[in-house]
Design an enzyme around this catalytic site. Structure first.
Site, short mmCIF file in Angstrom:
data_model
loop_
_atom_site.label_atom_id
_atom_site.label_comp_id
_atom_site.label_asym_id
_atom_site.label_seq_id
_atom_site.Cartn_x
_atom_site.Cartn_y
_atom_site.Cartn_z
N HIS A 98 -7.28 32.44 24.53
CA HIS A 98 -7.56 31.06 24.29
C HIS A 98 -8.34 30.65 23.11
O HIS A 98 -9.16 31.49 22.71
CB HIS A 98 -8.16 30.55 25.50
CG HIS A 98 -7.22 30.64 26.72
ND1 HIS A 98 -6.49 29.38 27.14
CD2 HIS A 98 -7.07 31.57 27.73
CE1 HIS A 98 -5.71 29.76 28.38
NE2 HIS A 98 -6.05 31.12 28.47
N HIS B 230 -0.93 35.63 34.88
CA HIS B 230 -0.77 34.16 34.93
C HIS B 230 0.14 33.55 34.03
O HIS B 230 0.35 33.93 32.95
CB HIS B 230 -2.39 33.90 34.60
CG HIS B 230 -3.12 34.18 35.59
ND1 HIS B 230 -4.70 34.07 35.24
CD2 HIS B 230 -3.22 34.28 36.56
CE1 HIS B 230 -5.25 34.43 36.48
NE2 HIS B 230 -4.60 34.39 37.31
N ASP C 61 -7.39 37.35 28.74
CA ASP C 61 -8.40 36.57 29.35
C ASP C 61 -9.54 37.35 29.73
O ASP C 61 -10.33 36.95 30.65
CB ASP C 61 -7.97 35.50 30.61
CG ASP C 61 -7.03 34.55 30.16
OD1 ASP C 61 -6.81 34.34 28.76
OD2 ASP C 61 -6.41 33.60 30.79
N HIS D 265 -1.57 40.09 31.52
CA HIS D 265 -1.63 39.56 33.17
C HIS D 265 -0.62 38.64 33.46
O HIS D 265 0.21 38.36 32.46
CB HIS D 265 -3.04 39.16 33.32
CG HIS D 265 -3.42 38.20 32.88
ND1 HIS D 265 -3.77 37.84 31.33
CD2 HIS D 265 -3.84 36.93 33.36
CE1 HIS D 265 -4.15 36.70 31.14
NE2 HIS D 265 -4.44 36.06 32.35
N ASP E 127 0.43 30.81 32.25
CA ASP E 127 0.10 30.50 30.82
C ASP E 127 0.23 31.62 29.90
O ASP E 127 -0.03 31.50 28.61
CB ASP E 127 -1.02 29.66 30.81
CG ASP E 127 -2.43 30.43 31.01
OD1 ASP E 127 -2.50 31.36 31.89
OD2 ASP E 127 -3.53 30.21 30.55
N HIS E 128 0.43 32.81 30.40
CA HIS E 128 0.61 34.24 29.73
C HIS E 128 2.10 34.53 29.56
O HIS E 128 2.17 35.40 28.81
CB HIS E 128 -0.58 35.23 30.22
CG HIS E 128 -1.96 34.51 29.53
ND1 HIS E 128 -2.71 35.15 28.55
CD2 HIS E 128 -2.78 33.57 30.02
CE1 HIS E 128 -3.69 34.67 28.30
NE2 HIS E 128 -3.85 33.83 29.28
N HIS F 71 -10.94 39.41 35.87
CA HIS F 71 -10.01 38.28 35.84
C HIS F 71 -8.98 38.19 36.71
O HIS F 71 -8.75 37.35 37.55
CB HIS F 71 -9.65 37.95 34.28
CG HIS F 71 -9.08 36.53 34.17
ND1 HIS F 71 -9.67 35.37 34.37
CD2 HIS F 71 -7.60 36.62 33.87
CE1 HIS F 71 -8.51 34.16 34.08
NE2 HIS F 71 -7.56 34.95 33.75
#
Length: 239
Positions: free
Chosen positions: A169, A56, A131, A54, A58-59, A112
């Site tokens: 995570h 985001h 996530d 996805h 942090d990915h 998400h």
């Protein structure tokens, strides 16, 4: 195929899927580039593909650095074409993505985010869930609906029980506290928590989990309907 877990940022995991026959690799969700670069330089690996579950940051934070450095190809869901910078390969739900010796089925798992996908490497019996599904938890619902997330978890739940789950995570210990609060008599969960604590004590990741483990222990996968799932998700948001 060999899987290497790369610890990034505070609690993110990026993953390298390495084809040991020719030392080429895909990286899944590189939240930052440096730990990935350090590993592949040390191991003399050719990074050919960047797979994103996805959009985001942090990915995808390491995407551009890795692409520029290794001429890697960025791969993600078609509906995130405007949200994953410099994406080159646009995937569809149900598609079999095949490149070199890598092969994965794309499973659209919204909730998400609207464009979230999982990469199911079905021959190796492993899935990268980003996530959407965590060990003993699930992602927060930012863009989708409770129904979408419940349905998405159901798709993963129906995979073969020995499928290994690699999530985005290291949240497992905190998730376990919520699960055991609501299912204190769950013997499977009690046993899993013992294993979690042992792994963390030895500075090891709690990942991978398995579909079987999550069906037995993850309270979100054990919810019988979207109403009970929704209540649990709301409780977890404030836990």
């Amino acid at each position: 195929m060999r899987i290497e877990i790369i610890h990034c940022l505070k609690d993110n995991y990026s993953y390298l899927v390495i084809d040991e026959s020719n030392n080429t690799a895909c990286v899944i969700d590189p939240s930052e580039s440096k730990p990935v670069i350090n590993f592949i330089e040390k191991e003399n690996i050719t990074l050919k593909y960047i797979l994103n579950t996805h959009h985001h940051f942090d990915h995808i934070g390491g995407n551009i650095d890795l692409k520029n450095r290794y001429n890697s190809i960025i791969v993600g869901y078609k509906d995130d074409a405007n949200r994953i910078p410099e994406i080159q390969v646009l995937l569809e739900d149900g598609q079999i993505w095949k490149a070199d010796n890598f092969e994965a089925k794309i499973i659209h798992v919204p909730g998400h985010t609207t464009g979230h996908i999982s990469f199911h490497f079905f021959k190796e019996k492993l899935i990268f869930t980003g996530d959407t599904l965590f060990s003993l938890g699930c992602g927060k619902i930012f863009e989708g609906t409770y129904q979408e997330m419940f349905n998405s978890l159901g798709k993963i739940k129906r995979l073969p029980e020995d499928t290994k789950i690699y999530c985005g995570h290291e949240y497992t210990l905190q998730n376990s506290k919520f699960c055991i609060k609501h299912e204190p008599e769950n013997i499977n969960l009690q046993n899993k928590i013992s294993k979690i604590n042992e792994k963390l004590k030895n500075n090891l990741p709690t990942i991978p989990s398995s579909v079987k483990d999550e069906i037995e222990c993850n309270i979100f996968l054990r919810a019988k309907n979207v109403e009970s799932f929704s209540k649990l998700r709301d409780l977890k948001d404030n836990f």
